[in-house]
Design an enzyme around this catalytic site. Structure first.
Site, PDB file in Angstrom:
ATOM      1  N   TRP A 102       0.995  -1.324   0.032  1.00  0.00           N
ATOM      2  CA  TRP A 102       0.017  -0.164  -0.040  1.00  0.00           C
ATOM      3  C   TRP A 102       0.949   1.096  -0.064  1.00  0.00           C
ATOM      4  O   TRP A 102       0.626   2.130  -0.828  1.00  0.00           O
ATOM      5  CB  TRP A 102      -0.918   0.008   1.224  1.00  0.00           C
ATOM      6  CG  TRP A 102      -2.190  -1.230   0.994  1.00  0.00           C
ATOM      7  CD1 TRP A 102      -2.302  -2.247   1.603  1.00  0.00           C
ATOM      8  CD2 TRP A 102      -2.831  -1.245  -0.360  1.00  0.00           C
ATOM      9  NE1 TRP A 102      -3.179  -3.143   0.998  1.00  0.00           N
ATOM     10  CE2 TRP A 102      -3.678  -2.458   0.081  1.00  0.00           C
ATOM     11  CE3 TRP A 102      -3.325  -0.167  -1.172  1.00  0.00           C
ATOM     12  CZ2 TRP A 102      -4.767  -2.950  -1.129  1.00  0.00           C
ATOM     13  CZ3 TRP A 102      -4.256  -0.844  -2.279  1.00  0.00           C
ATOM     14  CH2 TRP A 102      -4.876  -1.878  -2.055  1.00  0.00           C
ATOM     15  N   ASP A 172      -1.812   6.633   6.238  1.00  0.00           N
ATOM     16  CA  ASP A 172      -2.828   5.726   5.797  1.00  0.00           C
ATOM     17  C   ASP A 172      -3.274   4.695   6.835  1.00  0.00           C
ATOM     18  O   ASP A 172      -2.449   3.884   7.317  1.00  0.00           O
ATOM     19  CB  ASP A 172      -2.364   4.917   4.248  1.00  0.00           C
ATOM     20  CG  ASP A 172      -3.334   3.999   4.031  1.00  0.00           C
ATOM     21  OD1 ASP A 172      -4.305   3.674   4.575  1.00  0.00           O
ATOM     22  OD2 ASP A 172      -3.077   3.365   2.998  1.00  0.00           O
ATOM     23  N   LYS A 196     -12.455  -1.800   6.092  1.00  0.00           N
ATOM     24  CA  LYS A 196     -11.734  -2.689   6.747  1.00  0.00           C
ATOM     25  C   LYS A 196     -12.223  -2.493   8.353  1.00  0.00           C
ATOM     26  O   LYS A 196     -12.791  -3.700   8.628  1.00  0.00           O
ATOM     27  CB  LYS A 196     -10.105  -2.364   6.938  1.00  0.00           C
ATOM     28  CG  LYS A 196      -9.573  -2.053   5.593  1.00  0.00           C
ATOM     29  CD  LYS A 196      -9.527  -3.229   4.567  1.00  0.00           C
ATOM     30  CE  LYS A 196      -9.034  -2.832   3.163  1.00  0.00           C
ATOM     31  NZ  LYS A 196      -7.942  -2.023   2.839  1.00  0.00           N
TER      32      LYS A 196
HETATM   33  C1  PLP Z   1      -7.405  -1.643   1.237  1.00  0.00           C
HETATM   34  C2  PLP Z   1      -6.185  -0.714   1.637  1.00  0.00           C
HETATM   35  C3  PLP Z   1      -6.247   0.376   0.685  1.00  0.00           C
HETATM   36  C4  PLP Z   1      -6.999   0.456  -0.709  1.00  0.00           C
HETATM   37  O1  PLP Z   1      -8.023   1.042  -0.237  1.00  0.00           O
HETATM   38  P1  PLP Z   1      -9.209   1.265  -1.429  1.00  0.00           P
HETATM   39  O2  PLP Z   1     -10.460   1.742  -0.722  1.00  0.00           O
HETATM   40  O3  PLP Z   1      -9.331  -0.332  -2.276  1.00  0.00           O
HETATM   41  O4  PLP Z   1      -8.707   2.220  -2.483  1.00  0.00           O
HETATM   42  C5  PLP Z   1      -5.257   1.110   0.625  1.00  0.00           C
HETATM   43  N1  PLP Z   1      -4.230   1.324   2.063  1.00  0.00           N
HETATM   44  C6  PLP Z   1      -4.512   0.126   2.815  1.00  0.00           C
HETATM   45  C7  PLP Z   1      -3.455   0.055   4.250  1.00  0.00           C
HETATM   46  C8  PLP Z   1      -5.402  -0.668   2.563  1.00  0.00           C
HETATM   47  O5  PLP Z   1      -5.447  -1.773   3.532  1.00  0.00           O
END
Ligand code: PLP
Length: 361
Positions: A102, A172, A196
């Site tokens: 990511w 993030d 998540k």
């Molecule tokens: C799932 C995830 C993403 C991507 O998320 P989307 O909503 O599918 O764009 C980005 N960063 C992390 C840490 C993730 O777990």
């Protein structure tokens, strides 16, 4: 109804109570004669619910008044572009900590938009470790330092945060939002897809310190400009109404279950059940990541061979456990054990691991 044990990495498990509440209120929201998902986002029922949601977030995450909160579309992935578009100023660099899938995607988008300094690159250790937070020092001409707090695919998680002085720290937190207490004031921006830990897919939570709007690049188009979202209190355009409603219900569930501290205790308990099963298996199960940075949300583990892993997956499936296959880019096995996954489901997995080893070991 028999519910599966849901170890999917995202979208992922929601509390049963929340699903029931959504089900009950879907046709007629609190006797209003309308569903929340067919009401105007400029009308009272939505606005009341929305402000309750924002207030709950402020309370549960301890978000100070000098931060704006809003929900955007486009997933966490859109933020990989919006962050450099808004904050990577010409003549400066942005520091990125390349820690796994990511953060790597965020890095590669930023590179297309400006000068990136890779403060740390985990390629050599195959993204199984992280830099010591105390050692992290941003570049002198840094616009911001970027990190991913929990690498969902690699299974590593920051346990503590770097001190970067006046340089804005951006994180993030898609896969560990509200799984523990976080000192929000250390960050200039925190963001994450809600799918998540906080709700169904469709909304990305952005928490942005107000002074960041003074450091923005000019001439951004409307949706890509954080200022318009901040000034419109997240209602510059139609927000992801359904997701926000569900997030509000999940936040109420989190509050009832002890808030961020309660979630941290749950995460500690659940992750230790699986890591103990791995560590006490005499190497039958193996965790490929640096023990100092083991994720409490996504537990990556391996067995001795591909055949054994296939057999293990088939047995979990037969036992009603879903989502244990590792991400296609890394293989192996992964148990995602987000906030609302019941402790009993995690215990059931650990029991199955022990039994599988007894029979096949
Ligand atoms: C799932 C995830 C993403 C991507 O998320 P989307 O909503 O599918 O764009 C980005 N960063 C992390 C840490 C993730 O777990």
């Amino acid at each position: 109804m028999s519910r599966k044990k849901n170890f999917f990495a995202g979208p992922s498990v929601l509390p049963m109570e929340v699903l029931q509440q959504l089900h009950e209120d879907l046709l007629d929201y609190k006797g209003s004669g309308l569903s929340m998902v067919e009401a105007s986002h400029r009308g009272q029922p939505f606005e009341d619910m929305y402000h309750e949601c924002l207030n709950l977030l402020r309370e549960l995450m301890g978000i100070p008044e000098n931060y704006d909160i809003f929900f955007l579309g486009g997933g966490a992935t859109l933020q990989f572009s919006m962050i450099p578009m808004n904050f990577l100023r010409p003549g400066t660099v942005a520091d990125y900590i390349k820690s796994g899938t990511w953060a790597n995607k965020a890095t590669s988008d930023a590179k297309k938009l400006g000068d990136v300094h890779l403060y740390y690159d985990g390629t050599e250790n195959n993204f199984t470790s992280l830099p010591d937070p105390k050692s992290v020092k941003p570049s002198p001409n840094s616009s911001y330092l970027y990190l991913c707090s929990n690498e969902t695919i690699g299974g590593i998680e920051w346990q503590d945060w770097p001190d970067v002085g006046d340089v804005p720290l951006i994180a993030d937190m898609s896969s560990d939002l509200l799984s523990r207490a976080v000192p929000v004031e250390k960050f200039a921006m925190i963001y994450g897809g809600v799918q998540k830990n906080l709700g169904p897919a469709g909304a990305t939570l952005v928490i942005l310190r107000k002074d960041m709007l003074e450091r923005q690049n000019k001439n951004l188009t409307a949706y890509l400009d954080y200022r318009l979202h901040a000034e419109g209190e997240g209602l510059y355009n139609t927000p992801p109404v359904f997701s926000i409603w569900a997030v509000k219900l999940v936040l109420e569930w989190i509050k009832k279950n002890g808030g961020a501290e309660g979630m941290a205790k749950r995460a500690q308990l659940k992750s230790s059940i699986i890591y103990d099963a791995i560590d006490s298996s005499d190497g039958y199960y193996r965790s490929p990541v640096d023990a100092a940075y083991r994720s409490k949300m996504n537990i990556v583990f391996r067995l001795g061979s591909d055949e054994l892993e296939k057999k293990f997956l088939a047995e979990t499936k037969a036992a009603g456990m879903l989502g244990l296959k590792g991400h296609r880019s890394v293989g192996g096995l992964r148990a995602s054990i987000y906030n609302s996954l019941p402790v009993e489901d995690v215990q059931a997995l650990a029991d199955l691991m022990k039994e599988f080893q007894r029979v096949n070991g």
